[in-house]
Every structure is written in C-alpha cells, then in structure tokens.
Design a protein around this motif. Sequence first.
Motif, PDB file in Angstrom:
ATOM      1  N   GLY A  16       0.961  -1.237   0.177  1.00 16.87           N
ATOM      2  CA  GLY A  16      -0.013  -0.053   0.085  1.00 16.87           C
ATOM      3  C   GLY A  16       0.778   1.176   0.003  1.00 16.87           C
ATOM      4  N   SER A  17       0.134   2.352   0.021  1.00 19.12           N
ATOM      5  CA  SER A  17       0.838   3.636   0.268  1.00 19.12           C
ATOM      6  C   SER A  17       0.321   4.764   1.269  1.00 19.12           C
ATOM      7  CB  SER A  17       0.675   4.517  -1.145  1.00 19.12           C
ATOM      8  OG  SER A  17       0.857   3.463  -2.282  1.00 19.12           O
ATOM      9  N   LEU A  18       1.394   5.504   1.348  1.00 21.95           N
ATOM     10  CA  LEU A  18       0.865   6.537   2.505  1.00 21.95           C
ATOM     11  C   LEU A  18       1.522   7.950   2.292  1.00 21.95           C
ATOM     12  CD1 LEU A  18       1.346   5.057   5.969  1.00 21.95           C
ATOM     13  CD2 LEU A  18      -1.041   5.722   5.032  1.00 21.95           C
ATOM     14  N   ARG A  19       1.025   8.979   2.580  1.00 27.23           N
ATOM     15  CA  ARG A  19       1.833  10.186   2.126  1.00 27.23           C
ATOM     16  C   ARG A  19       2.023  11.002   3.523  1.00 27.23           C
ATOM     17  NH1 ARG A  19       2.473  13.679  -2.149  1.00 27.23           N
ATOM     18  NH2 ARG A  19       1.972  16.041  -1.794  1.00 27.23           N
TER      19      ARG A  19
ATOM     20  N   ALA B 108      15.117  10.141   3.296  1.00 30.02           N
ATOM     21  CA  ALA B 108      15.213  11.077   2.209  1.00 30.02           C
ATOM     22  C   ALA B 108      15.218  12.474   2.558  1.00 30.02           C
ATOM     23  CB  ALA B 108      14.040  10.999   1.141  1.00 30.02           C
ATOM     24  N   THR B 109      16.315  13.207   1.710  1.00 28.12           N
ATOM     25  CA  THR B 109      16.188  14.667   1.809  1.00 28.12           C
ATOM     26  C   THR B 109      16.271  15.504   0.936  1.00 28.12           C
ATOM     27  OG1 THR B 109      18.692  14.650   1.973  1.00 28.12           O
ATOM     28  CG2 THR B 109      17.709  14.202   3.995  1.00 28.12           C
TER      29      THR B 109
ATOM     30  N   GLY C  82      13.043   4.273  -5.672  1.00 25.95           N
ATOM     31  CA  GLY C  82      12.286   3.764  -6.519  1.00 25.95           C
ATOM     32  C   GLY C  82      10.756   3.411  -5.843  1.00 25.95           C
ATOM     33  N   ARG C  83      10.812   3.663  -4.341  1.00 27.77           N
ATOM     34  CA  ARG C  83       9.436   3.525  -3.799  1.00 27.77           C
ATOM     35  C   ARG C  83       9.042   4.764  -3.180  1.00 27.77           C
ATOM     36  NH1 ARG C  83       9.115   0.222   0.347  1.00 27.77           N
ATOM     37  NH2 ARG C  83      11.307   0.450   1.302  1.00 27.77           N
TER      38      ARG C  83
ATOM     39  N   GLN D 104       5.963  10.789  -0.233  1.00 23.81           N
ATOM     40  CA  GLN D 104       4.953   9.767  -0.769  1.00 23.81           C
ATOM     41  C   GLN D 104       5.678   8.322  -0.848  1.00 23.81           C
ATOM     42  OE1 GLN D 104       1.821  10.328  -1.991  1.00 23.81           O
ATOM     43  NE2 GLN D 104       2.105   8.074  -2.067  1.00 23.81           N
ATOM     44  N   MET D 105       5.073   7.559  -0.083  1.00 19.43           N
ATOM     45  CA  MET D 105       5.592   6.119   0.144  1.00 19.43           C
ATOM     46  C   MET D 105       4.826   5.210  -0.382  1.00 19.43           C
ATOM     47  SD  MET D 105       6.595   6.460   4.126  1.00 19.43           S
ATOM     48  CE  MET D 105       4.959   6.643   4.839  1.00 19.43           C
ATOM     49  N   ASN D 106       5.326   4.677  -1.429  1.00 18.41           N
ATOM     50  CA  ASN D 106       4.416   3.583  -2.383  1.00 18.41           C
ATOM     51  C   ASN D 106       5.173   2.165  -2.018  1.00 18.41           C
ATOM     52  OD1 ASN D 106       2.948   5.650  -3.402  1.00 18.41           O
ATOM     53  ND2 ASN D 106       4.363   5.972  -5.211  1.00 18.41           N
ATOM     54  N   SER D 107       4.513   0.914  -2.546  1.00 17.47           N
ATOM     55  CA  SER D 107       4.819  -0.282  -2.397  1.00 17.47           C
ATOM     56  C   SER D 107       5.549  -0.590  -0.991  1.00 17.47           C
ATOM     57  CB  SER D 107       6.043  -0.561  -3.410  1.00 17.47           C
ATOM     58  OG  SER D 107       5.570  -0.380  -4.714  1.00 17.47           O
TER      59      SER D 107
END
Length: 124
Positions: free
Chosen positions: A16-19, A49-50, A65-66, A81-84
């Motif tokens: 799933g994903s979260l933001r 991440a920065t 990549g995710r 944005q966090m996917n997969s």
Amino acid sequence: QVQLVESGGGLVQAGGSLRLSCAASGSIFRINTMGWYRQAPGKQRELVATSTSGGRLNYADSVKGRFTISRDNAKNTVWLQMNSLKPEDTAVYYCNANLIYRTAGIDYSRDDFWGQGTQVTVSS
C-alpha cells in the motif's frame, strides 16, 4: 520559535501507500535541508530522504524507487510519498529541517529541528 508538525502516518497493508507531510512554522528566515528520518524499535534513527534548498534529493538505498520526497519552499512544507510499502518500513518517521531563524531583533541562528514523529505500520 520554530515548530515542525507532521501528519499522515497510519496502518497500511504491505504494497500500500501513505503520504506524510511536514510543515515548518515560526521565525524562519530560510530552510536549507528538509528531510525524513525513521526509527524502528530497537534500531537507530536512519535517514530516509532529504531535499536541499537547491533541489538536490537523496534517498536511502532501501527506499529508492518506492519513496518520493517533494517540497514547497514557499509553504515551508515537505512531503514523503511512500509506495509499495513493506513491513520493514514500519517505524516512527521524523521530519527534520536545517534552517536559519530569527532569535531576537536582528540576531539569527542556524540549527536542526525535529518533528514529533508519526507512526507508520505496515502489516504483512
């Protein structure tokens, strides 16, 4: 003087994903680097991440990549944005900002500020 307020964490299934979002406020003159770090139980806090004020992005290898970091300098806001999502992404996520702020009168100082943290839990 300066506050970082995060939002957007929660519980999600693997894949799933979260933001996440983080807004900085206060007597801010300029924000240099904004980013996200995370800390899982029993582990040290690690960089996710920065984003520099010049637009340079940096990601941990484990999220490349995710995850995508983005930033609005006018709003002093950064998103993640966090996917997969994977169970190993489960952690408390912290927003960080390295910024210059006004302390008093015409005095300025530079320091790192942290948000309160937001829990991200990924179930398998």
